[in-house]
Design a protein around this motif. Structure first.
Motif, mmCIF file in Angstrom:
data_model
loop_
_atom_site.group_PDB
_atom_site.id
_atom_site.type_symbol
_atom_site.label_atom_id
_atom_site.label_comp_id
_atom_site.label_asym_id
_atom_site.label_seq_id
_atom_site.Cartn_x
_atom_site.Cartn_y
_atom_site.Cartn_z
ATOM 1 N N ILE A 163 86.232 -21.961 64.854
ATOM 2 C CA ILE A 163 86.604 -20.565 65.561
ATOM 3 C C ILE A 163 85.749 -20.159 66.535
ATOM 4 O O ILE A 163 86.051 -19.480 67.683
ATOM 5 C CB ILE A 163 86.730 -19.718 64.424
ATOM 6 N N GLU A 164 84.497 -20.511 66.173
ATOM 7 C CA GLU A 164 83.368 -19.914 67.257
ATOM 8 C C GLU A 164 83.209 -18.396 67.032
ATOM 9 O O GLU A 164 82.053 -18.004 66.416
ATOM 10 C CB GLU A 164 83.480 -20.451 68.705
ATOM 11 N N SER A 165 84.006 -17.830 67.731
ATOM 12 C CA SER A 165 83.667 -16.505 67.564
ATOM 13 C C SER A 165 85.181 -15.518 67.879
ATOM 14 O O SER A 165 85.805 -16.152 68.653
ATOM 15 C CB SER A 165 82.693 -15.820 68.555
ATOM 16 N N LEU A 166 85.469 -14.492 67.294
ATOM 17 C CA LEU A 166 86.672 -13.688 67.428
ATOM 18 C C LEU A 166 86.470 -12.721 68.418
ATOM 19 O O LEU A 166 87.299 -12.130 68.925
ATOM 20 C CB LEU A 166 87.148 -13.149 66.344
ATOM 21 N N ASN A 167 85.254 -12.497 69.153
ATOM 22 C CA ASN A 167 85.062 -11.638 70.108
ATOM 23 C C ASN A 167 85.765 -12.251 71.471
ATOM 24 O O ASN A 167 85.683 -13.494 71.928
ATOM 25 C CB ASN A 167 83.658 -11.588 70.596
ATOM 26 N N PRO A 168 86.771 -11.521 72.114
ATOM 27 C CA PRO A 168 87.608 -11.997 73.211
ATOM 28 C C PRO A 168 86.795 -11.923 74.479
ATOM 29 O O PRO A 168 87.397 -12.467 75.356
ATOM 30 C CB PRO A 168 88.727 -11.116 73.058
ATOM 31 N N THR A 186 88.213 -28.003 58.351
ATOM 32 C CA THR A 186 86.615 -27.725 58.843
ATOM 33 C C THR A 186 86.452 -26.689 59.994
ATOM 34 O O THR A 186 87.282 -26.854 60.932
ATOM 35 C CB THR A 186 85.837 -28.922 59.056
ATOM 36 N N THR A 187 86.103 -25.398 59.777
ATOM 37 C CA THR A 187 85.951 -24.620 60.929
ATOM 38 C C THR A 187 84.536 -24.066 60.923
ATOM 39 O O THR A 187 83.719 -24.407 60.331
ATOM 40 C CB THR A 187 87.002 -23.578 60.853
ATOM 41 N N GLY A 188 84.357 -23.163 61.791
ATOM 42 C CA GLY A 188 83.017 -22.592 61.731
ATOM 43 C C GLY A 188 82.673 -21.573 62.972
ATOM 44 O O GLY A 188 83.560 -21.445 63.694
ATOM 45 N N ILE A 189 81.585 -20.870 62.974
ATOM 46 C CA ILE A 189 81.041 -20.119 63.863
ATOM 47 C C ILE A 189 79.929 -20.568 64.656
ATOM 48 O O ILE A 189 79.162 -21.376 64.155
ATOM 49 C CB ILE A 189 80.569 -18.647 63.331
ATOM 50 N N THR A 194 84.636 -12.568 62.240
ATOM 51 C CA THR A 194 85.158 -13.903 62.369
ATOM 52 C C THR A 194 85.043 -14.484 60.861
ATOM 53 O O THR A 194 86.175 -15.363 60.393
ATOM 54 C CB THR A 194 84.154 -14.856 63.285
ATOM 55 N N LEU A 195 83.987 -14.318 60.106
ATOM 56 C CA LEU A 195 83.883 -14.976 58.723
ATOM 57 C C LEU A 195 84.960 -14.401 57.764
ATOM 58 O O LEU A 195 85.626 -15.105 57.055
ATOM 59 C CB LEU A 195 82.444 -14.689 58.173
ATOM 60 N N GLU A 196 84.986 -13.176 58.055
ATOM 61 C CA GLU A 196 86.227 -12.567 57.151
ATOM 62 C C GLU A 196 87.620 -12.937 57.566
ATOM 63 O O GLU A 196 88.401 -13.028 56.583
ATOM 64 C CB GLU A 196 86.055 -10.959 57.398
#
Ligand code: SF4
Length: 759
Positions: A131-136, A167-170, A184-186
């Motif tokens: 996912i990396e980050s949900l900050n757009p 598998t995903t991640g930040i 993102t983790l949430e």
């Protein structure tokens, strides 16, 4: 010990073209810098084969996002090679990798739509996308349409709907805030709560690289990385594994302390193409850091054990996963290569069957294989709190229950040596330095059998492979001749076992006993499994206790414990659905003990069962032993897979790993302590070198000399024709033990026997 896993892998950068441009990325290249838009199938398979040779389990297929949408070179390559999309090509190479190397593909193809994910599910046991980050608004993602948070969350959700182990991640330190990481983790935790599909979350630290837009940005600090790992551990449910790559930090110790339980893929042969400047650490170094923290390191498969089942795996990949699994569904940890086995023909060997394997040979150890197992015993021991507590209880004389036995059976790393040492100490106290054996002969009087045991290569095999040996039934005169010959060669016992012939009723076994005793009156008749006597009595319509008395009066002296397989009906339903049930096996042995016939306990392990079934087997048989005291020994029999129908039908593992073999004997010694005094190693299935290690892990008996042994050989074992005293001595004496001949019932053999001539 807390388990830290890693996935031994090769890295396959299928295409380094990508329609996105991320500020931190060195993976994506322009076509001008690449000899070809995609790796060819041959290039992929060469890397995968080298990985399999080196003992890897995973082929990580990494690629840029939909390069054909941006680069004409990619479009042209796909057209020229007959693929519509990059994902079509990924699916093609993944299947070839599975078929030709057995490595498990793990596809990292970026943000995909539902159909693409479903297409890859057929060929890749697990898939991944950060996912990396949900900050757009991150500058790092400005040139990357596929890094749109909604698009990535949609991919994560579709993977859940499709039951894909995911598998995903930040990515930590690319300009996002701590709150962004939490958010993102949430979001990952929320998706997992709905579908249960997130097997692991990677917490990866940003490291600036030359020739990237972010080359001058500060690297993620160790503090931020450790904090992000702690956040992941706190926010994600306990069942979601947390991974951090060990090659992106100078010292992996803080990662362990922060709460990771996985190091991700580590390759012995390929570079990390995403972080090419950071080589993977040497496995031995990693292991010593892990063990110095009181933890154990273990290889895993691309799918975690919780996902290695029918719910999560497409039928097309299930056997590939099973074929590399140990009993805990982690990666097999014997050194060497594991290649898919293929058979083109089979040859009868008269009394059994032999498969002819073609193609590349595995080099890892398997039960029955003609190669030495790795040395696990003796070795420097260490223990985590749980194993230490169980062993302390044993020292205080506590009897182990199922849960404690499972704790011992699932030990890894230096705990294996600790358990073996504890078992060895118990053996020393009970048996001293004597290593016993019995001089015997196996007589398998028929290979014709009406039962349908799915593991049995002795009585039958798939028709397509013509595995069934020529049907035979020895006459009583032939049996008697073999008994006389055995006696003349010094045997004190004949072991009689065979298939359940449709023509047999209980009178057959009585007549065999009479023929044996007529030939050599003093020879010990060790024969007829719980199945044979139960079936014999049933076919005569006679109560089992009375029938056993008649067998005893006809000369039967003891029963082998075979037919026990695994004393758990859920496993018997797979291995031997029409054979005696667990309670029928126990009843038969109880009845035998009550009429004065001794017997032993066997366990056939390493096919489809798990450690909990081994533990139940011990507890159930031990309960009977407490009532009757009739069992003489415990005999672990590792499943020999090579010609076993259930393996050839792609429904079983390749037998136990060597660690599991060592533990079965050691835990057997510990679990039966005070109840069964003798633990036997079956050299037929393990080879003499294996047996020598087991003598240092609780074993005090090497079983029989076994002239003629067809059952293990029919299943593909390389050993099994017979062994001499001198060969036994070569195993026993170098470790300071003394070889002692025994009778079947562990007495000193008497002088020469009377042998009656054939009439
Ligand atoms: S294991 Fe025994 S009962 Fe089962 S099929 Fe083989 S010979 Fe028959």
């Amino acid at each position: 010990m807390r388990l830290i896993t890693y996935s031994p892998k090769v890295f396959i950068p299928l295409t380094m073209l990508c329609r996105d441009r991320c500020g931190y990325c060195t993976f994506a290249q322009s076509p001008a810098h690449l000899p070809s838009a995609y790796l060819s199938v041959d290039e992929v398979l060469n890397v995968a084969r080298a990985g399999a040779e080196a003992g890897c389990h995973e082929a990580l297929i990494t690629l840029g996002e939909a390069p054909e949408d941006r680069y004409p070179q990619a479009r042209e390559w796909l057209d020229a090679n007959g693929f519509q999309t990059t994902v079509d090509y990924v699916a093609h190479v993944a299947q070839r990798i599975l078929d030709e190397t057995g490595l498990l593909p793990h596809v990292n193809a970026g943000a995909l739509d539902r159909d693409q994910l479903a297409q890859l599910r057929r060929v890749s046991p697990s898939q991944g996308m950060m996912i990396e980050s949900l900050n757009p608004d991150l500058a790092a993602h400005r040139g990357a349409p596929d890094k749109d948070p909604e698009r990535r969350l949609a991919t994560l959700r579709w993977a859940g709907e499709l039951a894909i182990p995911f598998t995903t991640g930040i990515l930590v330190g690319i300009g996002e805030s701590r709150d962004d990481r939490i958010r993102t983790l949430e979001a990952i935790a929320t998706s997992h709560a709905e579908f249960g599909h997130v097997q692991e979350v990677i917490v990866q630290n940003f490291v600036p690289k030359p020739d990237t837009l972010m080359r001058n940005a500060p690297a993620c600090s160790l503090d931020d990385l450790v904090d992000a790992i702690a956040l992941a551990r706190e926010i994600l449910p306990a069942g979601v594994h947390v991974q951090a790559p060990p090659n992106l930090v100078d010292d992996p110790a803080p990662l362990l302390e922060a709460g990771i339980d996985d190091f991700g893929g580590i390759s012995p042969i390929t570079a990390d193409h995403v972080n090419p400047e950071r080589p993977w650490p040497h496995l031995d170094d990693l292991r010593s850091v892990v063990e110095s923290h009181g933890m154990a390191l273990s290889p895993r498969l691309t799918v975690y054990p919780e996902f290695a089942n029918d719910r999560w795996l497409d039928e097309n990949v299930r056997f590939a996963v099973l074929d590399r699994s140990d009993a805990a569904s982690l990666g097999r940890d014997d050194p060497g290569a594991t290649f898919p086995e293929r058979y083109e023909a089979a040859a009868n060997v008269g009394t059994g069957a032999e498969v002819i394997q073609v193609g590349r040979r595995s080099t890892a150890w398997y039960s029955g294989a003609d190669r030495h197992p790795p040395v696990l015993v003796p070795a420097p021991p260490a223990m985590g709190a749980e194993v230490a507590e169980v062993l302390a209880g044993v020292e205080q004389g506590h009897e182990l229950g199922v849960e404690q036995l499972v704790t011992l059976f699932t030990a890894r790393g230096p705990e294996v040596a600790a358990i073996a040492a504890a078992a060895d100490a118990l053996r020393q106290g009970v048996n001293g330095d004597d290593v016993t054996f019995v001089r015997n002969r196996n007589i398998n009087y028929t290979n014709v059998c009406t039962f349908r045991c799915t593991f049995c290569g002795f009585s039958k095999g798939p028709a397509s492979l013509n595995l069934r040996g020529r049907p035979y039934l020895l006459s009583n005169d032939e049996i008697a001749d073999r008994v006389r010959e055995a006696s003349s060669l010094g045997a004190t016992e004949v072991c009689l076992q065979g298939g359940i012939h449709p023509d047999f009723d209980g009178e057959y076994y009585l007549a065999v006993c009479a023929a044996v005793k007529e030939a050599v009156p003093d020879i010990h008749v060790h024969g007829f499994t719980a199945l044979e006597v139960t079936e014999g009595a049933r076919r005569l319509g006679e109560p089992l206790p009375e029938y056993l008395q008649r067998l005893r009066d006809a000369g039967l002296s003891s029963l082998p414990g075979t037919a026990a397989e695994i004393l758990d009906d859920s496993i018997r339903a797979i291995l031997c659905p029409d054979k005696v049930t667990t309670s029928e096996w126990l009843d038969a042995h109880e009845a035998a003990h009550e009429v004065g016939l001794r017997s032993n306990i066997t366990i056939m392990f390493g096919s489809v069962e798990q450690p909990v079934h081994w533990a139940r087997h011990i507890v159930r048989s031990r309960e009977l032993q407490k009532r009757t005291g009739g069992f003489t020994e415990f005999v672990p029999l590792p499943f020999v897979h090579m010609a076993s129908p259930i393996y050839l039908k792609r429904q079983a593992r390749r037998g136990p790993t060597w660690r599991e073999v060592v533990l079965m004997h050691a835990v057997g010694r510990i679990g039966y302590h005070g109840s069964v005094d003798n633990i036997q190693a079956s050299w037929v299935k393990l080879g003499v070198h294996g047996a020598q290690q087991l003598l240092q892990a609780g074993v005090n008996d090497l079983g029989g000399t076994l002239m003629d042994e067809n059952i293990s050989r029919a299943a593909g074992a390389a050993h099994g024709q017979g062994i001499t005293d001198q060969q036994f001595r070569e195993v026993v004496e170098p470790i300071g033990r003394r070889l002692v001949e025994r009778t079947t019932l562990y007495a000193v053999p008497s002088q020469a026997m009377t042998v009656n001539p054939a009439t």
